[in-house]
Design a protein around this motif. Sequence first.
Motif, mmCIF file in Angstrom:
data_model
loop_
_atom_site.group_PDB
_atom_site.id
_atom_site.type_symbol
_atom_site.label_atom_id
_atom_site.label_comp_id
_atom_site.label_asym_id
_atom_site.label_seq_id
_atom_site.Cartn_x
_atom_site.Cartn_y
_atom_site.Cartn_z
ATOM 1 N N MET A 1 0.848 -1.210 0.000
ATOM 2 C CA MET A 1 0.000 0.000 0.000
ATOM 3 C C MET A 1 0.875 1.248 0.000
ATOM 4 S SD MET A 1 -2.578 1.285 2.989
ATOM 5 C CE MET A 1 -1.335 2.128 3.951
ATOM 6 N N SER A 2 0.635 2.127 -0.980
ATOM 7 C CA SER A 2 1.411 3.365 -1.031
ATOM 8 C C SER A 2 0.426 4.543 -1.000
ATOM 9 C CB SER A 2 2.238 3.354 -2.313
ATOM 10 O OG SER A 2 2.737 4.624 -2.568
ATOM 11 N N VAL A 3 0.772 5.553 -0.228
ATOM 12 C CA VAL A 3 -0.123 6.704 -0.045
ATOM 13 C C VAL A 3 0.525 7.950 -0.648
ATOM 14 C CG1 VAL A 3 -1.325 8.157 1.630
ATOM 15 C CG2 VAL A 3 -1.001 5.707 2.101
ATOM 16 N N VAL A 4 -0.213 8.610 -1.534
ATOM 17 C CA VAL A 4 0.255 9.884 -2.087
ATOM 18 C C VAL A 4 -0.697 10.986 -1.640
ATOM 19 C CG1 VAL A 4 -0.917 9.479 -4.313
ATOM 20 C CG2 VAL A 4 0.903 11.159 -4.169
ATOM 21 N N ALA A 5 -0.114 12.103 -1.220
ATOM 22 C CA ALA A 5 -0.946 13.253 -0.822
ATOM 23 C C ALA A 5 -0.822 14.345 -1.877
ATOM 24 C CB ALA A 5 -0.483 13.774 0.537
ATOM 25 N N LEU A 6 -1.954 14.792 -2.376
ATOM 26 C CA LEU A 6 -1.999 15.934 -3.299
ATOM 27 C C LEU A 6 -2.266 17.181 -2.468
ATOM 28 C CD1 LEU A 6 -4.450 14.381 -5.946
ATOM 29 C CD2 LEU A 6 -1.981 13.963 -5.656
ATOM 30 N N VAL A 7 -1.483 18.230 -2.718
ATOM 31 C CA VAL A 7 -1.636 19.447 -1.923
ATOM 32 C C VAL A 7 -1.970 20.627 -2.845
ATOM 33 C CG1 VAL A 7 -0.551 21.009 -0.264
ATOM 34 C CG2 VAL A 7 0.024 18.573 -0.237
ATOM 35 N N PRO A 8 -3.261 20.965 -2.976
ATOM 36 C CA PRO A 8 -3.608 22.153 -3.746
ATOM 37 C C PRO A 8 -3.102 23.407 -3.027
ATOM 38 C CG PRO A 8 -5.595 21.128 -2.820
ATOM 39 C CD PRO A 8 -4.438 20.248 -2.462
ATOM 40 N N ALA A 9 -2.194 24.118 -3.699
ATOM 41 C CA ALA A 9 -1.538 25.273 -3.075
ATOM 42 C C ALA A 9 -1.449 26.433 -4.064
ATOM 43 C CB ALA A 9 -0.136 24.876 -2.608
ATOM 44 N N ALA A 10 -2.287 26.380 -5.109
ATOM 45 C CA ALA A 10 -2.156 27.350 -6.199
ATOM 46 C C ALA A 10 -3.073 28.560 -6.057
ATOM 47 C CB ALA A 10 -2.436 26.658 -7.532
ATOM 48 N N GLY A 11 -3.781 28.662 -4.920
ATOM 49 C CA GLY A 11 -4.697 29.799 -4.756
ATOM 50 C C GLY A 11 -3.945 31.115 -4.573
ATOM 51 N N ARG A 12 -4.620 32.213 -4.862
ATOM 52 C CA ARG A 12 -3.979 33.535 -4.784
ATOM 53 C C ARG A 12 -4.045 34.128 -3.376
ATOM 54 N NH1 ARG A 12 -0.530 33.277 -8.184
ATOM 55 N NH2 ARG A 12 -0.063 35.398 -7.530
ATOM 56 N N GLY A 13 -4.932 33.624 -2.547
ATOM 57 C CA GLY A 13 -5.034 34.173 -1.194
ATOM 58 C C GLY A 13 -5.575 35.594 -1.178
ATOM 59 N N GLU A 14 -6.562 35.852 -2.048
ATOM 60 C CA GLU A 14 -7.129 37.212 -2.152
ATOM 61 C C GLU A 14 -7.735 37.665 -0.833
ATOM 62 O OE1 GLU A 14 -6.800 38.989 -4.773
ATOM 63 O OE2 GLU A 14 -6.328 37.563 -6.382
ATOM 64 N N ARG A 15 -8.468 36.766 -0.172
ATOM 65 C CA ARG A 15 -9.154 37.176 1.068
ATOM 66 C C ARG A 15 -8.175 37.387 2.213
ATOM 67 N NH1 ARG A 15 -13.346 32.346 0.830
ATOM 68 N NH2 ARG A 15 -11.551 31.502 -0.290
ATOM 69 N N LEU A 16 -7.010 36.761 2.148
ATOM 70 C CA LEU A 16 -5.992 36.997 3.172
ATOM 71 C C LEU A 16 -5.322 38.341 2.924
ATOM 72 C CD1 LEU A 16 -4.667 35.747 5.646
ATOM 73 C CD2 LEU A 16 -2.969 34.697 4.126
ATOM 74 N N GLY A 17 -5.198 38.695 1.634
ATOM 75 C CA GLY A 17 -4.686 40.018 1.268
ATOM 76 C C GLY A 17 -3.248 40.264 1.708
ATOM 77 N N TYR A 18 -2.398 39.249 1.544
ATOM 78 C CA TYR A 18 -1.012 39.349 2.006
ATOM 79 C C TYR A 18 -0.079 39.776 0.866
ATOM 80 C CZ TYR A 18 2.311 38.039 5.722
ATOM 81 O OH TYR A 18 3.234 38.045 6.740
ATOM 82 N N GLY A 19 -0.626 39.898 -0.352
ATOM 83 C CA GLY A 19 0.203 40.327 -1.481
ATOM 84 C C GLY A 19 1.070 39.220 -2.046
ATOM 85 N N MET A 20 0.791 37.988 -1.678
ATOM 86 C CA MET A 20 1.507 36.832 -2.249
ATOM 87 C C MET A 20 0.582 35.623 -2.136
ATOM 88 S SD MET A 20 4.133 35.482 0.698
ATOM 89 C CE MET A 20 5.047 36.951 1.033
ATOM 90 N N PRO A 21 0.851 34.564 -2.927
ATOM 91 C CA PRO A 21 0.009 33.374 -2.808
ATOM 92 C C PRO A 21 -0.013 32.888 -1.352
ATOM 93 C CG PRO A 21 1.440 33.186 -4.718
ATOM 94 C CD PRO A 21 1.893 34.413 -3.962
ATOM 95 N N LYS A 22 -1.194 32.513 -0.892
ATOM 96 C CA LYS A 22 -1.372 32.165 0.530
ATOM 97 C C LYS A 22 -0.411 31.070 0.989
ATOM 98 C CE LYS A 22 -5.424 30.491 1.594
ATOM 99 N NZ LYS A 22 -6.887 30.603 1.723
ATOM 100 N N ALA A 23 -0.159 30.083 0.129
ATOM 101 C CA ALA A 23 0.693 28.955 0.537
ATOM 102 C C ALA A 23 2.099 29.411 0.910
ATOM 103 C CB ALA A 23 0.763 27.931 -0.594
ATOM 104 N N LEU A 24 2.519 30.560 0.384
ATOM 105 C CA LEU A 24 3.879 31.040 0.644
ATOM 106 C C LEU A 24 3.952 31.964 1.847
ATOM 107 C CD1 LEU A 24 5.010 31.776 -3.038
ATOM 108 C CD2 LEU A 24 5.162 29.658 -1.715
ATOM 109 N N VAL A 25 2.811 32.295 2.413
ATOM 110 C CA VAL A 25 2.795 33.229 3.549
ATOM 111 C C VAL A 25 3.449 32.558 4.765
ATOM 112 C CG1 VAL A 25 1.278 34.406 5.206
ATOM 113 C CG2 VAL A 25 0.772 34.494 2.749
ATOM 114 N N PRO A 26 4.456 33.240 5.359
ATOM 115 C CA PRO A 26 5.133 32.617 6.498
ATOM 116 C C PRO A 26 4.387 32.830 7.806
ATOM 117 C CG PRO A 26 6.211 34.693 5.917
ATOM 118 C CD PRO A 26 5.066 34.522 4.956
ATOM 119 N N VAL A 27 4.415 31.810 8.662
ATOM 120 C CA VAL A 27 3.978 31.959 10.054
ATOM 121 C C VAL A 27 5.198 31.571 10.887
ATOM 122 C CG1 VAL A 27 2.398 31.181 11.860
ATOM 123 C CG2 VAL A 27 1.582 31.425 9.516
#
Length: 236
Positions: A1-27
């Motif tokens: 059994m092999s498990v692959v995880a798909l990670v949708p990370a291509a959103g623009r993050g408009e509602r977060l309004g950070y000026g960069m794609p949300k996935a790249l926003v650092p915490v």
Amino acid sequence: MSVVALVPAAGRGERLGYGMPKALVPVDGVPLLVRAVRGLLDSGCVQHVVIAAPPSDVDVVRDIVKTVTAPSAPAGGAVHVVAGGAERSDSVRLALTHALREMPDATIVLVHDAARAFTPPAVVKAVVDAVAAGHPAVIPVLPLADTVKQVDDGGVVVATPDRASLRIVQTPQGFDAAVLLRAHRSGLHATDDAGLVERLGVPVVTVPGHQDAMKITTKFDLAVAEAILTGTGGAP
Ligand SMILES: Nc1ccn([C@@H]2O[C@H](COP(=O)(O)OP(=O)(O)OP(=O)(O)O)[C@@H](O)[C@H]2O)c(=O)n1
Ligand SMILES: C[C@](O)(CO)[C@H](O)COP(=O)(O)O
């Protein structure tokens, strides 16, 4: 059994309004995407990860994910990056196509939002275990804390659904690989992958989700995530 995880990370993050794609926003200096991928790998049951990156930032994402190091890094597996699409479902489909071409041994596929970066690894494991036990589609859910109203176009209440039977849906959502492929080839539309599978008539079962698996959408959500990280918030 092999498990692959798909990670949708291509959103623009408009509602977060950070000026960069949300996935790249650092915490605390670590991008949400890196945190999401680490959570998947730290579950100990994901061998491969395919990230759907913002098309303009594929190389940036490739560089960033190199920072996902042991103990998170998969033994014998890899983290792949592909360009995402216009809608979340397009990004999932592109990542799925890549995964099934490059990892034909994958029998279980997870779909996990980069925006749910603080999902506990135990939730990931619970989803994988349930699919491995024979359920073709599994989703983590939470009960609703508020009363819900159905309203008409004018905002007038038309019904108060019984919330005892309603659930908030999170990710990762886990699937038998063949079922998810069929769902994405069906031409149907839904706001989550389980919604597509459901429309095929395939049963979707639930496991308990977690408050920390919240989707970071707004600045408020980001503040909550920071509180989770510093231990000043989040559920036990
Ligand atoms: N074309 C898209 C749109 C969304 N996503 C991903 O799907 C997840 C859920 O989407 P959402 O939280 O709505 O993110 P955004 O689309 O970035 O948000 P916004 O609508 O505020 O721009 C996120 O991890 C996002 O990166 C994606 O991969 N491809
Ligand atoms: C998949 C999801 O996160 C489940 O709650 C949600 O449906 C994503 O929706 P969005 O419209 O892309 O934010």
